[in-house]
Design an enzyme around this catalytic site. Structure first.
Site, mmCIF file in Angstrom:
data_model
loop_
_atom_site.group_PDB
_atom_site.id
_atom_site.type_symbol
_atom_site.label_atom_id
_atom_site.label_comp_id
_atom_site.label_asym_id
_atom_site.label_seq_id
_atom_site.Cartn_x
_atom_site.Cartn_y
_atom_site.Cartn_z
ATOM 1 N N GLY A 1 -0.032 7.039 -18.632
ATOM 2 C CA GLY A 1 0.497 6.551 -19.899
ATOM 3 C C GLY A 1 -0.449 5.609 -20.607
ATOM 4 O O GLY A 1 -0.604 5.657 -21.818
ATOM 5 N N GLY B 1 1.744 7.357 -11.532
ATOM 6 C CA GLY B 1 0.674 7.928 -10.739
ATOM 7 C C GLY B 1 -0.114 6.843 -10.039
ATOM 8 O O GLY B 1 -1.114 7.099 -9.381
ATOM 9 N N THR B 2 0.358 5.600 -10.180
ATOM 10 C CA THR B 2 -0.347 4.447 -9.623
ATOM 11 C C THR B 2 0.009 4.162 -8.175
ATOM 12 O O THR B 2 -0.653 3.360 -7.527
ATOM 13 C CB THR B 2 -0.024 3.198 -10.452
ATOM 14 O OG1 THR B 2 1.391 3.010 -10.457
ATOM 15 C CG2 THR B 2 -0.515 3.356 -11.881
ATOM 16 N N GLY C 1 4.534 -4.208 -13.466
ATOM 17 C CA GLY C 1 5.565 -3.393 -12.849
ATOM 18 C C GLY C 1 5.882 -3.753 -11.412
ATOM 19 O O GLY C 1 7.007 -4.157 -11.086
ATOM 20 N N ARG D 1 -1.626 -10.912 -3.241
ATOM 21 C CA ARG D 1 -1.498 -10.101 -2.024
ATOM 22 C C ARG D 1 -1.590 -8.626 -2.392
ATOM 23 O O ARG D 1 -0.852 -8.149 -3.254
ATOM 24 C CB ARG D 1 -0.150 -10.397 -1.369
ATOM 25 C CG ARG D 1 0.042 -9.785 0.006
ATOM 26 C CD ARG D 1 1.443 -10.149 0.496
ATOM 27 N NE ARG D 1 1.677 -9.716 1.859
ATOM 28 C CZ ARG D 1 2.864 -9.748 2.461
ATOM 29 N NH1 ARG D 1 3.924 -10.206 1.781
ATOM 30 N NH2 ARG D 1 3.007 -9.332 3.702
ATOM 31 N N THR E 1 -3.863 2.537 -2.296
ATOM 32 C CA THR E 1 -3.539 2.749 -3.708
ATOM 33 C C THR E 1 -4.201 1.696 -4.598
ATOM 34 O O THR E 1 -4.542 1.970 -5.746
ATOM 35 C CB THR E 1 -2.020 2.746 -3.924
ATOM 36 O OG1 THR E 1 -1.461 1.520 -3.430
ATOM 37 C CG2 THR E 1 -1.366 3.915 -3.192
ATOM 38 N N LYS F 1 0.321 -9.661 -7.317
ATOM 39 C CA LYS F 1 0.073 -9.713 -8.754
ATOM 40 C C LYS F 1 -0.214 -8.297 -9.240
ATOM 41 O O LYS F 1 -0.473 -7.401 -8.439
ATOM 42 C CB LYS F 1 -1.127 -10.605 -9.076
ATOM 43 C CG LYS F 1 -0.981 -12.068 -8.707
ATOM 44 C CD LYS F 1 -2.245 -12.838 -9.089
ATOM 45 C CE LYS F 1 -2.173 -14.300 -8.731
ATOM 46 N NZ LYS F 1 -3.408 -15.047 -9.099
ATOM 47 N N GLY F 2 -0.213 -8.110 -10.547
ATOM 48 C CA GLY F 2 -0.555 -6.807 -11.107
ATOM 49 C C GLY F 2 -2.044 -6.550 -11.025
ATOM 50 O O GLY F 2 -2.861 -7.461 -11.181
ATOM 51 N N GLU G 1 -4.718 -3.106 -14.664
ATOM 52 C CA GLU G 1 -5.603 -3.248 -15.815
ATOM 53 C C GLU G 1 -6.795 -4.167 -15.570
ATOM 54 O O GLU G 1 -7.767 -4.142 -16.332
ATOM 55 C CB GLU G 1 -4.786 -3.756 -17.014
ATOM 56 C CG GLU G 1 -3.771 -2.741 -17.487
ATOM 57 C CD GLU G 1 -2.673 -3.346 -18.346
ATOM 58 O OE1 GLU G 1 -2.536 -2.960 -19.507
ATOM 59 O OE2 GLU G 1 -1.941 -4.207 -17.834
#
Length: 715
Positions: free
Chosen positions: A236, A464-465, A506, A587, A593, A660-661, A664
């Site tokens: 996306g 897809g992540t 997310g 973490r 992935t 954390k994210g 990006e």
């Protein structure tokens, strides 16, 4: 319950892998739907004006055509709905705001019939003069009150002009980034169906809950009257963060024909009907002492908005908190143009903004004769310079040090344009990465079954992540059971409020809710003496209050990107030999992935640096390159030796999971690292992306001119 080996931190293979490789995973367009019909949009061929006529006579005469939708006859939408973008008001007006806008649509019983009929619809226009070219001195440019992250369009602390005037060393340069288009493998696709006043969308989107709320408001429905199903998403990159015009068109068409309607955009339609990243023109002025300490930063970004919606990317936001400087000014200016509204895309704002900032810092390092890694370390702040808040954690210096060690930075000759390997000029570069650590409230439900298994429901999506896999690991650890005993249900609005899969928020948002629900479920089971009754046990969790109670801290992720670039001195061809990234992102829930995410992000950054550009056609107001024949993205042959590493960063002030994210972070510094390496290879600074072969050859000509016509360079 029996203690089991910890799941978080293990390189678990994707739990949805078998479904994907066998084709069992269903994407939006693939759900079997009886009595299906198809809608095909008719798009504007002018950039600004008004529709005067829609002649559908020929289209309606073709076999299989059910109806033609046009402004004035399409169902009315709630255009007064709060929080709904005017971009979604499909076929509500005859005004044309940009080239490619949906001005009519054909619904037919087959895809082929719909496409053929759409081509036969004749649309009359009253065109008006249009403006689609961004200029730094655009006469209508203004400073918006706020940008997309909620910060002001203009921020200043200290006296920037005085600090610049007093600085021992100053740099002043302008950097540009072009239009960039999203290119997910799965295009935007929707199946819309109605049952009285209930709407169901099988839709490729990044946030079912948010999508359902927006569509309910737009169609004047009760909030619970819209179900959005997004079980599997083929990428996306921000473009599917909210419903876009094709999804609204499908819902409108389905209401008119009283049958389910499908739409899947072609690749060419993606370039016109899906928002893009806004181009930018950024001027950065830096002031520093001879010791390299920054005294002033002035960062201005001029970027476009559409005439119908104000969208202001947070292009300058990273600049306010990256480096310690007593005087900092950031400005965003918006120029209203006759274009589709730009939108979120691959670390929106931070990616183009950090390209400019990290290029400017490299230029300052060259001016001072200070190593660019060391210069960044010298300007490390103790507190967030923008807010004064303490950082929950800040691993930038550690990333720079570790990256330099792994890359072999100590062997680097700082002199630019002097290393040759045959006909190739070789250079290395570095840049910092940054992305805010966002978390939004989410809900989750955890259920214990009498057979010893567990079901966890959360309104997450997996682009897809690997979100399915990571959340399964979070649930398994919270429950203290092997992952095989946990079944995760995601991808539906009806599963409850949940953050959308964007802004790298997310997994941290959903994971917190899942962890809370699972821990509460264990307490519920304990209250039943550890025995699950025949009907099972179920608990729900909501993290809204938890987020409100968090300490006031500055939460971010950081990284350091290193690149080695070769430039052919005869042809200007550019090859990236090696890229390395080291990241500090809390973490890491699943190293398998996570590595995939970092490598994918760096590949996007490489694509941005060397290939991607939407070529605006001033005459027609559209894009001259509107397919993959003309819009180039990185392929396997472009991807070099890539390495992704991360620090063991434990931050217990984030959320119970500690993650954390990361989605990006890897893209943000990549383009600057490559551009800085290009300068180190050639001695010529290219400040405009992408550095395609035309710009490379121009740089080589400049290099030769500087050498008095001697040495490498295009003659």
């Amino acid at each position: 319950m029996t203690t089991v080996e910890q799941s978080i931190g293990a390189p678990l293979t994707r739990v949805d892998g078998p479904q994907k490789v066998t084709g069992a995973a269903r994407y939006a367009y693939e759900f079997p739907t009886p009595d299906i019909t198809y809608v095909w949009p008719v798009q504007s061929t002018i950039a600004r004006g008004r529709v005067t006529e829609v002649d559908a006579t020929a289209a309606l005469a073709l076999p299989g055509v059910l109806t033609v939708l046009e402004p004035g006859t399409a169902p009315r939408l709630n255009t007064e709905a709060e929080g709904v973008s005017a971009d979604l008001f499909v076929l509500q007006s005859r005004e044309v705001a940009y080239h490619g806008q949906i001005v009519a649509a054909v619904v037919a019983t087959s895809l082929e019939s719909a496409r053929e009929a759409a081509a036969s619809v004749r649309v009359g226009y009253a065109p008006e003069p249009h403006d689609v070219v961004l200029r730094a001195d655009h006469e209508a440019a203004y400073v918006p009150e706020k940008v997309t992250d909620g910060s002001p369009g203009f921020v200043e602390r200290g006296d920037v002009e005085a600090a610049l005037a007093a600085a021992a060393v100053r740099t002043d340069a302008t950097y540009t980034t072009p239009v960039e288009h999203v290119s997910p493998m799965e295009p935007h696709a929707t199946i819309a169906s109605w049952e009285e006043d209930r709407l169901t969308l099988h839709d490729s989107n990044q946030g079912p809950h948010m999508a359902a709320q927006l569509m309910a408001a737009l169609f004047g429905l009760d909030p619970g009257a819209v179900e959005v199903v997004a079980e599997h998403i083929g990428g996306g990159f921000g473009s599917k963060g909210i419903p876009r015009s094709p999804a609204v068109l499908a819902a409108l068409a389905a209401r008119v024909v009283a049958r389910p309607v499908k739409i899947a955009l072609t690749r060419q339609q993606m370039f016109a009907l899906v928002p893009h990243r806004a181009p930018t023109i950024q001027r950065i002025r830096l002031g520093a002492g001879r010791d390299g300490r920054l005294t002033a930063i002035d960062h201005e970004s001029v970027q476009p908005r559409s005439r119908i919606v104000e969208f202001a990317d947070q292009t300058v936001s990273s600049t306010r908190m990256m480096y310690a400087a007593p005087a900092v000014r950031t400005t965003v200016k918006l120029a209203p143009l006759d274009v589709m509204t730009p939108a979120w895309f691959r670390a929106p704002g931070h990616t183009p903004g950090m390209f400019a900032l990290e290029s400017a810092v490299d230029e300052l390092a060259c001016e001072l004769g200070i190593d660019p890694v060391e210069l960044r370390v010298r300007n490390e702040p103790e507190l967030d310079p923008g807010t004064g808040k303490p950082f929950s954690s800040r691993g930038l210096v550690a990333c720079l040090r570790e990256g330099a060690r792994r890359f072999g930075w100590e062997r680097r000759d700082p002199a630019p344009g002097v290393r040759r390997e045959g006909r190739w000029l070789v250079g290395t570069g570095v840049a910092a990465s940054h992305h805010p650590d966002y978390t939004m409230p989410s809900t989750a439900v955890a259920r214990a079954e009498p057979d010893g298994t567990f079901v966890v429901r959360v309104g997450a999506v997996d682009l897809g992540t690997g979100a399915r896999t990571a959340l399964t690991q979070v649930a398994a650890d919270a429950l203290g059971v092997p992952g095989e005993r946990v079944r995760l249900e995601i991808g539906r609005a009806s599963l409850g409020m949940a953050a959308f899969a964007g802004g790298s928020m997310g997994t941290s948002s959903w994971g917190w809710a899942v962890h809370k629900a699972c821990r509460a479920l264990l307490e519920e089971v304990s209250g039943h003496a550890g025995v699950v009754p025949d009907g099972g046990l179920e608990v729900a969790a909501d993290t809204t209050e938890d987020l409100r109670e968090r300490a006031e801290l500055s939460r971010h992720t950081f990284g350091a990107q290193f690149a080695q670039v070769r430039v052919d001195g005869d042809t200007g061809e550019i090859r990236v030999d090696r890229m390395l990234g080291v990241f500090a992102a809390g973490r890491i829930l699943n190293p398998r992935t996570a590595r995939s995410q970092f490598l994918g992000a760096m590949t996007m950054g490489l694509s941005m640096a060397l290939l991607e550009v939407g070529e605006v056609d001033p005459g027609f107001g559209d894009f001259a390159n509107h397919d993959f024949a003309g819009y180039h993205i990185a392929a396997n042959a472009d991807v070099p030796r890539m390495e992704a590493h991360w620090l063991d960063e434990r931050d217990d002030r984030l959320n119970p999971v500690g993650g954390k994210g990361i989605g990006e972070l890897g893209i943000v510094g990549t383009a600057a690292a490559i551009a800085n390496a290009f300068h180190h290879a050639t001695g010529v600074r290219v400040r405009d992306l992408p550095i395609r072969i035309e710009r490379s050859r121009a740089a080589l000509r400049t290099m030769r001119e500087k050498a008095g016509g001697r040495g490498p360079g295009i003659r």
